[in-house]
Design a protein around this motif. Structure first.
Motif, mmCIF file in Angstrom:
data_model
loop_
_atom_site.group_PDB
_atom_site.id
_atom_site.type_symbol
_atom_site.label_atom_id
_atom_site.label_comp_id
_atom_site.label_asym_id
_atom_site.label_seq_id
_atom_site.Cartn_x
_atom_site.Cartn_y
_atom_site.Cartn_z
ATOM 1 N N PHE A 97 21.441 3.727 -15.476
ATOM 2 C CA PHE A 97 21.526 4.734 -14.531
ATOM 3 C C PHE A 97 21.232 6.030 -14.520
ATOM 4 N N LEU A 98 20.763 6.430 -15.453
ATOM 5 C CA LEU A 98 19.607 7.356 -16.030
ATOM 6 C C LEU A 98 18.157 7.413 -15.438
ATOM 7 N N LEU A 99 17.750 5.505 -15.443
ATOM 8 C CA LEU A 99 16.514 5.285 -14.589
ATOM 9 C C LEU A 99 16.621 5.098 -13.103
ATOM 10 N N ALA A 100 17.500 5.271 -12.971
ATOM 11 C CA ALA A 100 17.888 5.062 -11.359
ATOM 12 C C ALA A 100 17.445 6.498 -10.805
ATOM 13 N N ALA A 101 18.227 7.433 -11.066
ATOM 14 C CA ALA A 101 18.037 8.624 -11.080
ATOM 15 C C ALA A 101 16.450 9.374 -11.023
ATOM 16 N N VAL A 102 16.428 9.072 -12.370
ATOM 17 C CA VAL A 102 14.725 9.865 -12.767
ATOM 18 C C VAL A 102 13.491 8.508 -11.540
ATOM 19 N N LEU A 103 13.915 7.277 -11.656
ATOM 20 C CA LEU A 103 12.731 6.332 -10.339
ATOM 21 C C LEU A 103 12.697 6.643 -8.828
ATOM 22 N N ARG A 118 10.467 1.483 -4.161
ATOM 23 C CA ARG A 118 11.650 2.780 -4.403
ATOM 24 C C ARG A 118 13.083 2.254 -3.844
ATOM 25 N N THR A 119 13.282 2.080 -3.205
ATOM 26 C CA THR A 119 14.789 1.906 -2.688
ATOM 27 C C THR A 119 15.174 0.603 -2.852
ATOM 28 N N LEU A 120 14.346 -0.529 -3.608
ATOM 29 C CA LEU A 120 14.897 -1.905 -4.155
ATOM 30 C C LEU A 120 15.259 -1.853 -5.803
ATOM 31 N N ILE A 121 14.293 -1.305 -6.379
ATOM 32 C CA ILE A 121 14.407 -0.842 -7.439
ATOM 33 C C ILE A 121 14.982 0.468 -8.291
ATOM 34 N N VAL A 122 15.550 1.925 -7.356
ATOM 35 C CA VAL A 122 16.645 2.394 -7.550
ATOM 36 C C VAL A 122 18.173 0.932 -7.346
ATOM 37 N N ALA A 123 18.049 0.445 -6.427
ATOM 38 C CA ALA A 123 19.345 -0.783 -6.134
ATOM 39 C C ALA A 123 19.729 -1.125 -7.148
ATOM 40 N N LEU A 124 18.612 -2.247 -7.551
ATOM 41 C CA LEU A 124 18.964 -2.434 -8.949
ATOM 42 C C LEU A 124 19.111 -2.641 -10.315
ATOM 43 N N LEU A 125 18.742 -1.187 -10.002
ATOM 44 C CA LEU A 125 19.265 -0.340 -11.859
ATOM 45 C C LEU A 125 20.676 0.169 -11.379
ATOM 46 N N PRO A 174 6.617 6.641 -5.985
ATOM 47 C CA PRO A 174 5.968 6.599 -4.836
ATOM 48 C C PRO A 174 6.627 6.110 -3.716
ATOM 49 N N VAL A 175 6.315 6.583 -2.531
ATOM 50 C CA VAL A 175 6.180 5.667 -1.748
ATOM 51 C C VAL A 175 5.522 4.748 -1.144
ATOM 52 N N THR A 176 5.937 3.684 -1.084
ATOM 53 C CA THR A 176 5.353 2.078 -0.351
ATOM 54 C C THR A 176 5.575 1.666 1.037
ATOM 55 N N VAL A 177 4.915 1.258 1.304
ATOM 56 C CA VAL A 177 5.157 0.134 3.027
ATOM 57 C C VAL A 177 5.326 -1.312 2.301
ATOM 58 N N PRO A 178 6.411 -2.264 2.639
ATOM 59 C CA PRO A 178 6.272 -3.410 2.476
ATOM 60 C C PRO A 178 5.105 -3.804 3.058
ATOM 61 N N VAL A 201 0.620 -0.897 -0.103
ATOM 62 C CA VAL A 201 0.516 -0.117 -0.331
ATOM 63 C C VAL A 201 0.696 0.818 0.155
ATOM 64 N N SER A 202 0.142 2.750 -0.602
ATOM 65 C CA SER A 202 1.102 3.718 -0.252
ATOM 66 C C SER A 202 -0.014 4.832 0.574
ATOM 67 N N PRO A 203 0.255 5.835 0.320
ATOM 68 C CA PRO A 203 -0.179 6.407 0.552
ATOM 69 C C PRO A 203 -1.227 7.231 -0.360
ATOM 70 N N SER A 204 -1.048 7.315 -1.159
ATOM 71 C CA SER A 204 -1.581 7.666 -2.543
ATOM 72 C C SER A 204 -1.782 5.976 -3.430
ATOM 73 N N ALA A 205 -2.546 5.010 -2.292
ATOM 74 C CA ALA A 205 -2.899 4.034 -3.224
ATOM 75 C C ALA A 205 -4.350 3.890 -4.368
ATOM 76 N N ASP A 206 -4.953 5.040 -2.986
ATOM 77 C CA ASP A 206 -6.396 4.397 -4.021
ATOM 78 C C ASP A 206 -6.531 5.269 -4.863
ATOM 79 N N ALA A 207 -5.563 6.577 -5.504
ATOM 80 C CA ALA A 207 -5.541 7.095 -7.040
ATOM 81 C C ALA A 207 -4.623 6.416 -7.178
ATOM 82 N N GLY A 208 -3.386 6.053 -7.448
ATOM 83 C CA GLY A 208 -3.209 5.204 -8.335
ATOM 84 C C GLY A 208 -1.912 6.283 -9.260
ATOM 85 N N PRO A 209 -1.184 5.523 -9.155
ATOM 86 C CA PRO A 209 -0.241 6.122 -9.861
ATOM 87 C C PRO A 209 -0.474 6.971 -11.558
ATOM 88 N N ASN A 210 0.009 7.915 -11.874
ATOM 89 C CA ASN A 210 -0.772 8.859 -12.501
ATOM 90 C C ASN A 210 0.693 8.250 -14.333
#
Length: 399
Positions: free
Chosen positions: A178-184, A79-86, A189-193, A3-12
């Motif tokens: 590296f570019l996508l890691a910086a953008v993302l 966000r942490t996991l995706i940026v680290a993997l990229l 959004p911030v998510t809760v595990p 879940v995330s604080p914006s889960a109801d609206a979802g990502p734009n």
């Protein structure tokens, strides 16, 4: 569920578009090598089937990454996991670009495969961020991004490799990671595990799900066999087209891949068929399409314009069949346990890419010993195994 604080609206839509691009770029890292393996062999002065080991290493690495890293999507903020993997993927690609010889290249390819599993982290994340009414549409956009990455990667690798050498595609892919890691790092959004389970428990859960869910096992088997055939074809196709029968350059492999852009148009229709008819009829059609593609592709061994036309048609049919089966299988497994989608996806994708890795390895061996006919025969055998698994279930279901 995440879940995330914006889960109801979802990502734009802008974020969804960036995520789709990220999926495509990440998936492309394990496919563009197929188009440049002949260039690698020539530059490093090794046999072509030895250079193809870089392709196989990336596939096995991807399977390992699905098993070892994707479950962390339920434990670490996305966000942490995706940026680290990229970031790690970028480092692996840079190491491959600088590899002095084949052993280092194979090791770097395996490392890239392990870390470039971002698409399999993004899909469960997006499923948890949107409402059920938007979920199918968002999943379709992400799948289109992945398909686009698969299609463009071979053209990208072949053309750039022929122009600037085989190291150039690795260097450009590293820069994109590296570019996508910086953008993302900025736009995600911030998510809760979803869980605080320890890592060993996360790793064990997909295995428990495989034991507990027969429908998951069935879906895994379907995709492992069909995807194994798909990978065998693309590993052998580069060798066929650059060999004496056609004597084409590496970019020709990428150009043929572009015809599969039709797949991106077909996938929404395939998804609607799954919604309307269920997963099993679509699986059967996918298996039948794979068997038919083996016969069409076999005509590619004739050479000339007719053979090239057969290869083009067969590749398109195989791609549509494989991706349609993917939609059917994931639709089936994501209904099993909505609170464990990441771990279900881990089990499914690990099995699928293990099948793809074995198919790539078998395809190389079949081509070396029998030629293109051996690769096509392998595709038919793998699809036949899937059909044998499906028919008893279909009879029990009364279909």
């Amino acid at each position: 569920m995440t879940v995330s604080p914006s889960a109801d609206a979802g990502p734009n839509r802008r974020i969804v578009a960036v995520l789709a691009i990220t999926c495509g770029v990440a998936v492309s890292n394990i496919y563009f090598v197929q188009a440049i393996s002949p260039l690698i062999a020539a530059d490093l002065k090794v046999a072509e089937d030895s250079a193809a080991a870089a392709v196989t290493a990336a596939q096995f690495g991807y399977a390992a990454g699905n098993f070892l890293l994707v479950p962390l999507g339920d434990r670490i903020p996305h966000r942490t996991l995706i940026v680290a993997l990229l970031g790690l993927t970028g480092l692996g690609l840079a190491a491959a670009a600088a590899a002095p010889g084949l052993p280092m290249l194979i090791a770097a390819s395996a490392a890239v495969g392990i870390t470039t599993v971002v698409a399999q982290v993004i899909a469960p994340m997006a499923a948890g961020l949107v409402t059920e009414e938007r979920r199918g549409a968002v999943m379709g956009v992400l799948l289109s991004g992945s398909i686009g990455g698969i299609l463009l990667s071979r053209a990208f690798g072949g053309v750039l490799g022929e122009w600037l050498g085989w190291r150039a595609p690795y260097a450009v892919a590293a820069a994109l990671a590296f570019l996508l890691a910086a953008v993302l790092a900025v736009v995600l959004p911030v998510t809760v595990p979803a869980t605080r389970e320890r890592y060993p428990a996360l790793l064990a859960e997909p295995l428990r799900l495989l034991r507990a869910e027969p429908e998951l096992r069935r879906s895994c088997f379907y995709q492992a066999t069909v995807f194994g055939g798909f990978q065998a074809v693309w590993t052998g196709l580069a060798l066929l087209l650059t060999g004496p029968g056609y004597d084409l350059s590496a970019p020709a492999v990428g150009v043929i891949a572009l015809v599969s852009a039709v797949t991106m148009v077909c996938m929404p229709w395939a998804g609607r068929q799954v919604d309307r008819r269920g997963s099993d009829p679509v699986n059967l059609a996918a298996i039948a399409g794979t068997l038919t593609s083996a016969a069409v592709l076999a005509a590619g061994g004739l050479g000339g314009a007719a053979g090239l036309a057969a290869l083009t048609a067969g590749v398109l049919l195989l791609d549509v069949a494989m991706q349609s089966g993917m939609i059917a299988n994931q639709a089936r497994i994501f209904t099993l346990r909505p609170d464990s989608r990441s771990r279900l996806n881990t089990a499914y994708m690990t099995c699928a890419f293990l099948g793809g890795s074995v198919g790539s390895w078998l395809g190389t061996r079949a081509y070396a010993r029998v030629g293109w006919a051996g690769v096509c025969g392998l595709v038919a055998v793998l699809a036949g195994l899937a059909l044998l698994r499906h028919l008893p279930h279909a009879r029990r279901a009364g279909r």
